[in-house]
Design a protein around this motif. Structure first.
Motif, short mmCIF file in Angstrom:
data_model
loop_
_atom_site.label_atom_id
_atom_site.label_comp_id
_atom_site.label_asym_id
_atom_site.label_seq_id
_atom_site.Cartn_x
_atom_site.Cartn_y
_atom_site.Cartn_z
N LEU A 51 0.83 -1.21 0.00
CA LEU A 51 0.00 0.00 0.00
C LEU A 51 0.86 1.26 0.00
N ILE A 52 1.73 1.36 0.98
CA ILE A 52 2.56 2.56 1.12
C ILE A 52 3.62 2.62 0.02
N PRO A 53 4.39 1.54 -0.20
CA PRO A 53 5.37 1.62 -1.28
C PRO A 53 4.74 1.99 -2.62
N ALA A 54 3.55 1.43 -2.90
CA ALA A 54 2.92 1.74 -4.19
C ALA A 54 2.52 3.21 -4.25
N MET A 55 2.04 3.71 -3.13
CA MET A 55 1.64 5.12 -3.11
C MET A 55 2.86 6.02 -3.35
N VAL A 56 3.93 5.74 -2.62
CA VAL A 56 5.12 6.58 -2.74
C VAL A 56 5.72 6.44 -4.13
N CYS A 57 5.86 5.19 -4.59
CA CYS A 57 6.49 4.99 -5.90
C CYS A 57 5.62 5.57 -7.00
N GLY A 58 4.30 5.43 -6.87
CA GLY A 58 3.41 5.98 -7.89
C GLY A 58 3.58 7.49 -8.00
N THR A 59 3.62 8.15 -6.87
CA THR A 59 3.81 9.60 -6.89
C THR A 59 5.17 9.95 -7.46
N ALA A 60 6.19 9.21 -7.03
CA ALA A 60 7.54 9.50 -7.51
C ALA A 60 7.61 9.31 -9.02
N PHE A 61 6.93 8.27 -9.49
CA PHE A 61 6.94 7.97 -10.92
C PHE A 61 6.30 9.11 -11.70
N PHE A 62 5.18 9.55 -11.21
CA PHE A 62 4.45 10.64 -11.86
C PHE A 62 5.30 11.91 -11.88
N ILE A 63 5.93 12.21 -10.74
CA ILE A 63 6.73 13.43 -10.68
C ILE A 63 7.97 13.29 -11.54
N ASN A 64 8.47 12.06 -11.63
CA ASN A 64 9.63 11.83 -12.49
C ASN A 64 9.34 12.14 -13.94
N PHE A 65 8.12 11.81 -14.36
CA PHE A 65 7.79 12.11 -15.75
C PHE A 65 7.87 13.61 -15.99
N ILE A 66 7.33 14.36 -15.05
CA ILE A 66 7.40 15.82 -15.20
C ILE A 66 8.86 16.27 -15.12
N ALA A 67 9.62 15.64 -14.23
CA ALA A 67 11.02 16.03 -14.08
C ALA A 67 11.82 15.74 -15.34
N ILE A 68 11.50 14.62 -15.97
CA ILE A 68 12.23 14.30 -17.20
C ILE A 68 11.91 15.32 -18.27
N TYR A 69 10.66 15.70 -18.29
CA TYR A 69 10.24 16.73 -19.22
C TYR A 69 11.02 18.02 -18.95
N TYR A 70 11.31 18.24 -17.69
CA TYR A 70 12.05 19.44 -17.28
C TYR A 70 13.56 19.20 -17.23
#
Ligand code: NAG
Length: 632
Positions: A405-424
Motif C-alpha cells: 500500500l505505502i510503497p505503491a503510493m510513494v512509488c506511484g507519486t515519484a513515478f508521476f513526478i519523475n515524468f514531469i522532471a524528465i520533461y524538465y
C-alpha cells in the motif's frame, strides 16, 4: 540449491551495500587528510533559488570544467540517488593545506546559445551547490543590473577552508569579479584557495548550518505547552466517560435503583449498550481496513525509530542518510505491518481452518529448503500459486495489499513526478538508462519487505488472530436509528481531525520549512514530544467520537474511528496549500507538482498513521466498556 535463496541474498546485499556507504576507498568517508593530499570539490546541482527541489546538474549550464581530470570513483548511496544528488568533479586542483593564488582554470567560449542559457539562469536567480568533504557550499550564478538588460556572471570562486588538525571543519565561498555577458567573448573562470587554522571541532562543523534563530525554542515550548493543555483536557474527558460507563455497571450489580437521573437520561433504553450485538461485527471492506491499520502501525513505528535515531545521531551531517535510514527502517519494520494487519484480518474475516497454514508452510518449505531436484521446486511454486489463488486464502491478498500500500503510493507519486522532471530535465529524475535506484527499491520491496511481512502476518494470525470478543455478534444486523445530523459518521469524521491538527500545526510549520526551504531540521527532541502528544490527542479524540457514535446506536465505529483520526491529514494538506501560497515563492510546473505530490504522500502517510493509532486505542476502549456489559 533453490535460486530463490540466492536472489534473497543478493537483495539483502544490495540493500546493505546501498545502506552502508562503502568505506573501502576513502579519505572522503574518513574525513582525514595528510598534507598535500587531494581534496575534491564536487559540483552538485544548480537551480532556481525559490524552487529548492527543482535542481539540475551543475554542468547543465555551460560552465567549463577545470583541467585536472583524474579522480577517484564516487560511490552514491541510495538516499542520495533518490534525492537527486549529482556529484560531478569540478576539475579544480585543491590539495590539503596548499594555498592557491587566483588561478584561471578554464575559459567559457560564450556563443549566443551559452549566453542565453546564463541569462535565463540569472533571471531566475539560479544558485549552485558544491561539496567539499561533505560540507555544502552555495554560490550565486550571476546578477542582472536594475533594468534587467545587462547580465553579469561571477567568475572568481574564492574558497577559504578552515582546518583543525588533519580535518576540514569550515568552508567559505566568496564570489567575485563579475563579468558582463557579451556574445562571442571568452570568459576566464578562476579560483583561489586559502587555508586557515580553525578552532571548530570536527563534530561541530555542521553547527554553522543550523539556524537557532529560526528554530526558536521558546516557540516550540509554547506550542508544546498549548498542546499539553489540550492533552490534559482530553484525557480528563475520556476518563470521565470511562468512569461513567464502567461505574454504571458496578452500580447495576450492587443496586439497580441507585442510578441517578442523568444516568437514566442517557441510560439503557437507548445508548451504547443497545448495540452490543453488533459492535464487534466485522467492518465493511475488512481487507482494505486491516491493510490500512497494519500500514499505519508500521508508519508509526518507523516514525518513532527514525526520530530516535535522529536524536541520537546527527543524520544531517551526511548526504541522504535520513532517507536511507528511513527506507532501511521501513523495510525492517515490515513484520509490524504484517502482524497488525494479519491479525486484524483474521479476527474480522473469521475464516477458521483446522490447520490454517499447513499448505503455505509446505510450499515454502519446498521452495526454500535446499533441494537438488527441480521438480520439487516446481511443485512448491505450484502449491504456492494454488494457495494464492484459492478463495480461502484471501489473507494472502490482504498481506500483499498491506505490504504494498505505502510503497505503491510513494512509488506511484515519484513515478508521476519523475515524468514531469524528465520533461524538465531536472536532476531529481531517476535516469531511466541506469535505473539502479529503482531496481534497488523494487528489490527491497519484493525480497525484504514482502518476506518480513509474511513472517509478521503468520505470527499475527496465529498469536492474536482469534476473534475472542466479549460480546457475541448477532446474526441479523440491527437497523441504525435516525439521528441528529451532527451524529452522522461523516460529520464526526470531519470534526475529528481538528484537535490533532491543532496540536501539531506549529511543528508542521517548522518541518515544512526545513524541508522546502532547506533549513536543516535538528530539534528532533521536540518532534518526539509532538509525536507523543499527537498520539494521545488522536486516541482521546477518537474515543470521544466513538462514544458519541455508539450512544447514537450506530455500531459502525471501526471506519469512523479510523477516518475521524485520519482526517487530520486533510487539515494538514489544507495547511500545505496555505503554506505554499503564503510562505514560499515556488513557481513552475515541476516545483508545484513536486510540492503538492509529496505533500499528498506525506499527509496520507500521516493520516494512515493517526487513523491506525486512533483505531487501536479506540478498540481497546470498546473492548473495555463491553467487557462488563451483562446481556440479559
Ligand atoms: C567563514 O566565515 C565565517 C563568518 O564570516 C567566519 O567566522 C569564519 O572564520 C570563516 N571561515 C574561514 C575558514 O574563513
Amino acid at each position: 540449491m533453490g535460486f530463490c535463496r540466492w536472489r534473497i541474498a543478493v537483495a539483502v546485499l544490495l540493500a546493505a551495500e546501498y545502506y552502508l556507504p562503502s568505506s573501502v576507498e576513502a579519505d572522503e568517508h574518513e574525513h582525514t587528510y595528510v598534507d598535500k593530499e587531494e581534496v575534491v570539490l564536487w559540483m552538485n546541482t544548480v537551480g532556481p533559488y525559490h524552487n529548492r527541489q527543482e535542481t539540475y546538474k551543475y554542468f547543465s549550464l555551460p560552465f567549463c570544467v577545470g583541467t585536472k581530470k583524474t579522480i577517484s570513483h564516487y560511490h552514491e548511496t541510495l538516499g542520495e540517488a533518490l534525492q537527486g544528488v549529482e556529484l560531478e568533479f569540478s576539475g579544480l586542483d585543491i590539495k590539503f593545506k596548499d594555498e592557491v593564488m587566483q588561478t584561471s582554470y578554464c575559459d567559457i567560449d560564450l556563443d549566443k546559445a551559452k549566453r542565453d542559457a546564463f541569462v535565463y539562469a540569472i533571471n531566475n536567480h539560479y544558485w549552485y551547490q558544491m561539496y567539499i568533504d561533505d560540507l555544502p557550499i552555495w554560490g550565486i550564478v550571476g546578477e542582472a543590473d536594475e533594468n534587467g538588460e545587462d547580465h553579469y556572471l561571477w567568475t572568481y570562486k574564492k574558497l577559504e577552508i578552515g582546518f583543525n588538525g588533519n580535518r576540514i571543519v569550515d568552508v567559505n565561498l566568496t564570489s567575485e569579479s563579475k563579468v558582463k555577458l557579451v556574445p562571442n567573448t571568452r570568459i576566464a573562470m578562476s579560483y583561489s584557495v586559502k587555508w586557515k587554522k580553525s578552532d571548530v571541532k570536527f563534530e561541530d562543523r555542521f553547527d554553522k548550518y543550523l539556524d537557532p534563530s529560526f528554530f526558536q525554542h521558546r516557540i516550540h515550548w509554547f506550542s508544546i505547552f498549548n498542546s499539553f493543555m489540550m492533552v490534559i483536557f482530553l484525557v480528563g474527558l475520556v476518563s470521565m466517560i470511562l468512569m461513567r460507563t464502567l461505574r454504571k455497571d458496578y452500580a447495576r450489580y450492587s443496586k439497580e435503583e441507585e442510578m441517578d437521573d442523568m444516568d437514566r437520561d442517557l441510560g439503557d433504553e437507548y445508548g451504547w449498550k443497545q448495540v452490543h450485538g453488533d459492535v464487534f461485527r466485522p467492518s465493511s471492506h475488512p481487507m482494505l481496513f486491516s491493510s490500512l491499520i497494519g500500514s499505519g502501525c508500521q508508519i508509526f513505528s518507523v516514525s518513532l525509530i527514525v526520530i530516535i535515531v535522529a536524536m541520537i545521531e546527527d543524520l544531517y551531517t551526511e548526504r541522504g542518510s535520513m532517507l536511507s535510514t528511513a527506507i532501511f527502517v521501513y523495510a525492517a519494520t515490515s513484520p509490524v505491518n504484517g502482524y497488525f494487519g494479519g491479525s486484524l484480518y483474521a479476527k474480522q474475516g473469521g475464516i477458521s481452518q483446522p490447520f490454517p497454514l499447513l499448505p503455505e508452510l509446505f510450499s515454502l518449505r519446498l521452495l526454500f529448503l535446499p533441494s537438488h531436484s527441480f521438480s520439487t521446486n516446481k511443485l512448491g511454486y505450484f502449491v504456492l500459486i494454488m494457495c494464492l489463488t484459492s478463495n480461502g486464502r484471501r489473507w494472502i491478498k490482504q498481506m500483499f495489499i498491506g505490504a504494498f500500500l505505502i510503497p505503491a503510493m510513494v512509488c506511484g507519486t515519484a513515478f508521476f513526478i519523475n515524468f514531469i522532471a524528465i520533461y524538465y530535465h531536472a536532476s531529481r529524475a531517476i535516469p531511466f538508462g541506469t535505473m539502479a535506484s529503482s531496481v534497488a527499491v523494487c528489490c527491497i520491496c519484493f525480497f525484504v519487505i514482502l518476506p518480513l511481512n509474511l513472517v509478521g502476518t503468520i505470527l499475527g494470525r496465529n498469536l492474536s488472530g482469534q476473534p475472542n470478543f466479549p460480546c457475541r455478534v448477532n446474526a441479523v444486523p440491527r437497523p441504525i436509528p435516525e439521528k441528529k445530523w451532527f451524529m452522522e459518521p461523516a460529520v464526526i469524521v470531519c470534526l475529528g481531525g481538528i484537535l490533532p491538527f491543532g496540536s501539531i500545526f506549529i511543528e508542521m510549520y517548522f518541518i515544512f520549512t526545513s524541508f522546502w526551504a532547506y533549513k536543516i531540521y535538528y530539534v528532533y527532541g521536540f518532534m518526539m514530544l509532538v509525536l507523543v502528544i499527537l498520539c494521545i490527542v488522536t486516541v482521546c479524540v477518537t474515543i470521544v467520537c466513538t462514544y458519541f457514535l455508539l450512544n447514537a446506536e450506530d455500531y459502525r465505529w471501526q471506519w469512523t474511528s479510523f477516518l475521524s483520526a485520519a482526517s487530520t491529514a486533510v487539515y494538514v494538506y489544507m495547511y500545505s496549500f496555505y503554506y505554499y501560497f503564503f510562505k514560499t515563492k515556488m513557481y513552475g510546473l515541476f516545483q508545484t507538482s513536486f510540492y503538492f505530490g509529496y505533500m499528498a504522500v506525506f499527509s496520507t502517510a500521516l493520516g494512515i498513521m493517526c487513523g491506525a493509532v486512533g483505531y487501536v486505542g479506540t478498540s481497546a476502549f470498546v473492548r473495555k466498556i463491553y467487557t462488563n456489559v451483562k446481556i440479559d
